[in-house]
Scaffold this active site. Sequence first.
Site, PDB file in Angstrom:
ATOM      1  N   LYS A 203       0.843  -1.199   0.000  1.00  0.00           N
ATOM      2  CA  LYS A 203       0.000   0.000   0.000  1.00  0.00           C
ATOM      3  C   LYS A 203       0.882   1.255   0.000  1.00  0.00           C
ATOM      4  O   LYS A 203       0.694   2.159  -0.790  1.00  0.00           O
ATOM      5  CB  LYS A 203      -0.906  -0.042   1.237  1.00  0.00           C
ATOM      6  CG  LYS A 203      -1.859   1.108   1.342  1.00  0.00           C
ATOM      7  CD  LYS A 203      -2.814   0.887   2.510  1.00  0.00           C
ATOM      8  CE  LYS A 203      -3.541   2.173   2.831  1.00  0.00           C
ATOM      9  NZ  LYS A 203      -4.457   2.065   3.950  1.00  0.00           N
ATOM     10  N   GLU A 209      10.535  -4.604   4.439  1.00  0.00           N
ATOM     11  CA  GLU A 209      10.618  -6.015   4.032  1.00  0.00           C
ATOM     12  C   GLU A 209      10.315  -6.144   2.529  1.00  0.00           C
ATOM     13  O   GLU A 209      11.054  -6.771   1.771  1.00  0.00           O
ATOM     14  CB  GLU A 209       9.597  -6.873   4.804  1.00  0.00           C
ATOM     15  CG  GLU A 209       9.903  -7.053   6.281  1.00  0.00           C
ATOM     16  CD  GLU A 209       9.228  -6.008   7.150  1.00  0.00           C
ATOM     17  OE1 GLU A 209       8.896  -4.912   6.640  1.00  0.00           O
ATOM     18  OE2 GLU A 209       9.035  -6.286   8.348  1.00  0.00           O
ATOM     19  N   GLY A 263      -4.784  -2.149   5.160  1.00  0.00           N
ATOM     20  CA  GLY A 263      -3.975  -3.272   4.682  1.00  0.00           C
ATOM     21  C   GLY A 263      -4.625  -4.618   4.948  1.00  0.00           C
ATOM     22  O   GLY A 263      -4.742  -5.462   4.057  1.00  0.00           O
ATOM     23  N   ARG A 264      -5.107  -4.834   6.177  1.00  0.00           N
ATOM     24  CA  ARG A 264      -5.665  -6.147   6.528  1.00  0.00           C
ATOM     25  C   ARG A 264      -7.075  -6.356   5.987  1.00  0.00           C
ATOM     26  O   ARG A 264      -7.668  -7.414   6.192  1.00  0.00           O
ATOM     27  CB  ARG A 264      -5.631  -6.324   8.049  1.00  0.00           C
ATOM     28  CG  ARG A 264      -6.240  -5.187   8.857  1.00  0.00           C
ATOM     29  CD  ARG A 264      -5.855  -5.272  10.324  1.00  0.00           C
ATOM     30  NE  ARG A 264      -6.347  -4.133  11.102  1.00  0.00           N
ATOM     31  CZ  ARG A 264      -5.726  -2.978  11.225  1.00  0.00           C
ATOM     32  NH1 ARG A 264      -4.564  -2.775  10.592  1.00  0.00           N
ATOM     33  NH2 ARG A 264      -6.221  -2.005  11.960  1.00  0.00           N
ATOM     34  N   HIS A 380      -3.627 -33.683  17.220  1.00  0.00           N
ATOM     35  CA  HIS A 380      -2.451 -34.447  17.624  1.00  0.00           C
ATOM     36  C   HIS A 380      -1.350 -33.536  18.141  1.00  0.00           C
ATOM     37  O   HIS A 380      -0.195 -33.940  18.213  1.00  0.00           O
ATOM     38  CB  HIS A 380      -1.958 -35.287  16.445  1.00  0.00           C
ATOM     39  CG  HIS A 380      -3.005 -36.259  15.972  1.00  0.00           C
ATOM     40  ND1 HIS A 380      -3.116 -37.532  16.460  1.00  0.00           N
ATOM     41  CD2 HIS A 380      -4.041 -36.103  15.102  1.00  0.00           C
ATOM     42  CE1 HIS A 380      -4.140 -38.139  15.885  1.00  0.00           C
ATOM     43  NE2 HIS A 380      -4.725 -37.286  15.062  1.00  0.00           N
ATOM     44  N   LYS A 509       9.363  -0.771  14.209  1.00  0.00           N
ATOM     45  CA  LYS A 509       9.903  -0.414  12.884  1.00  0.00           C
ATOM     46  C   LYS A 509      10.959   0.677  13.031  1.00  0.00           C
ATOM     47  O   LYS A 509      12.016   0.629  12.418  1.00  0.00           O
ATOM     48  CB  LYS A 509       8.785   0.142  11.986  1.00  0.00           C
ATOM     49  CG  LYS A 509       7.845  -0.878  11.413  1.00  0.00           C
ATOM     50  CD  LYS A 509       6.906  -0.183  10.414  1.00  0.00           C
ATOM     51  CE  LYS A 509       5.737  -1.046  10.034  1.00  0.00           C
ATOM     52  NZ  LYS A 509       4.698  -0.348   9.279  1.00  0.00           N
TER      53      LYS A 509
HETATM   54  O1  F6P Z   1       2.349  -4.216   9.948  1.00  0.00           O
HETATM   55  C1  F6P Z   1       1.896  -2.953   9.670  1.00  0.00           C
HETATM   56  C2  F6P Z   1       1.358  -2.807   8.291  1.00  0.00           C
HETATM   57  O2  F6P Z   1       1.163  -1.471   8.045  1.00  0.00           O
HETATM   58  C3  F6P Z   1       0.069  -3.599   8.058  1.00  0.00           C
HETATM   59  O3  F6P Z   1      -1.058  -2.962   8.542  1.00  0.00           O
HETATM   60  C4  F6P Z   1       0.088  -3.737   6.580  1.00  0.00           C
HETATM   61  O4  F6P Z   1      -0.815  -4.697   6.149  1.00  0.00           O
HETATM   62  C5  F6P Z   1       1.539  -4.111   6.358  1.00  0.00           C
HETATM   63  O5  F6P Z   1       2.242  -3.319   7.292  1.00  0.00           O
HETATM   64  C6  F6P Z   1       2.069  -3.890   4.979  1.00  0.00           C
HETATM   65  O6  F6P Z   1       1.986  -2.563   4.581  1.00  0.00           O
HETATM   66  P1  F6P Z   1       2.165  -2.131   3.078  1.00  0.00           P
HETATM   67  O7  F6P Z   1       1.088  -2.744   2.272  1.00  0.00           O
HETATM   68  O8  F6P Z   1       2.113  -0.638   3.066  1.00  0.00           O
HETATM   69  O9  F6P Z   1       3.515  -2.631   2.604  1.00  0.00           O
END
Ligand code: F6P
Length: 545
Positions: A203, A209, A263-264, A380, A509
């Site tokens: 987003k 990452e 995002g979620r 299990h 972060k």
């Molecule tokens: O972990 C925090 C967060 O902002 C989530 O809410 C989101 O889904 C994820 O990082 C990834 O964010 P982006 O889509 O901006 O890379």
Amino acid sequence: MGRREDLFAELKSIKNELEKITLKGLFKENPKRFEEFSVSLENMTLDYSKININKDAISKLFEVAKECKVEEKRDAMFSGEKINITENRAVLHTALRNKSDNQIFVDGKDVIPDIKEVLQNMKEFATSIRDGKILSSTNEEFTDIINIGIGGSHLGPEMVSQALTPYCDGPKVHFVSNIDSSHLSDTIKDLNPATTLVIVASKTFTTIETMTNAKSAKKWFQESLGEKEANLHFAALSTALEKTKEFGISDDRVFGFWDWVGGRYSIWSAIGLSVMIAIGADSFDEFLEGAFIMDEHFKTAPIEKNMPMLLGLIGIWHRNICDYDTRAILPYDQRLRSFAMYVQQLDMESNGKRVTLSGEELKIKSGPIVWGEPGTNSQHSFFQLLHQGKDIIPCEFMLAVNNHENGMDIHNDLLMANCLAQSQAMMNGRDIDEVRTILKDSGLCEEKIEELAPHKVFEGNRPSSTLIYKKLDPKTLGKIIALYEHRVFVEGAIWDVGSFDQWGVELGKELATKMVSYIQDDSKDTKLLDSSSKGLLDTIKLWNK
Ligand code: F6P
């Protein structure tokens, strides 16, 4: 919120009364318990009869929902009001699957035409990839897609494409999320760069990452295909169009969404592109349709027949009245093996909050710990604790009645039997007298019986619900996800927390950004750090080859 607390106190008295009778007793008392404590929507039923609850508690919970204005807040969300206060944003993931002709306005602009346009562009792109009309830099068809993203830009697409495996008839989709180099490297090791397309899903297009993995993937393409060619192996899903351009992705390969998609909650947006490539545009439409059906149900069904309302209120009952700290999600559906992980972000990032919307310390507990694994595997591993441990953990069973495999009915029969048996065992347990009789019948002597009996007792009276559905098809999956989204909403509205921000992820972060300079720069003085961080950094430096 005084009235809410009063209602909670009244609910606690009901709970204390209910403790005098077991779940088994409740079923004996009322043979119609299943009919009275279950709710259906099309081919899906939520059975909550195996929860230690009665009609008084349910109607009191309805009062809680009324007091906390859940319905008004729901309507505000659907209408595009800026209910994400701390970020001054609307919350409109529901608009992404809106199949009605309604207009939805944010800041005076109808958002529906833009949604339709992106969806259409996604469909054209996905179909062209699937049909081999869009080719790679070497003029070959794309055989593999890698979605690089994390959190909401990863968990949804991965979970949905696993869940819908029988519908996947396009290129093979892979997922890379972790910054750990092993994730990308293990994924690309057997892939051919010439026939691989990377979708960078972010987003913000700044997530460390995702950007680190995307840059390494680009290097992989550049080294084998060439500088310019590499760009033809990328697409992006983002709200940050400037940044996708900077990365070298041409605008016609960028699928946008909007700040009002959290995002979620973004699987319904461009973030679903990898799923659409895997299952095709028609199946993706079915998936959206399923969610829309659940949305309409959530908006219009009376509270006593409203599945997300009931699931949310059961959550409140368990968390705030029974004081349970966790909830287990147990799909008897191997293709939902990532569902609990998906709901972990959905639920815990939304409602893992310690202050109210107006910033006051919460006086009651908010979001519980969510965890789980599919059955029968989990039987299990951790079911021992579910049956005989000291904690009571409400279990949410999920069960598909039909499988997709031909000639394997025995598997499905056993899967269903196990699911039903587990919730029955949790409810009924097995008392000491029954244990003694069984041991006696097996020929054991009195002394051995007394020695073994306590270990074989199941207290029972442990709550569970079962969501049963006809088959895990795209429409059903859409309904299930939307059900869980709205359940999170209902609970968040009652707790009065900001379910749509996630400030709690920021500190880590920020500190990681500082910490990396200690790892990379040997001259950086660690003296001022706490002794644990310093000790660990010194060890890293000692062992870092
Ligand atoms: O972990 C925090 C967060 O902002 C989530 O809410 C989101 O889904 C994820 O990082 C990834 O964010 P982006 O889509 O901006 O890379």
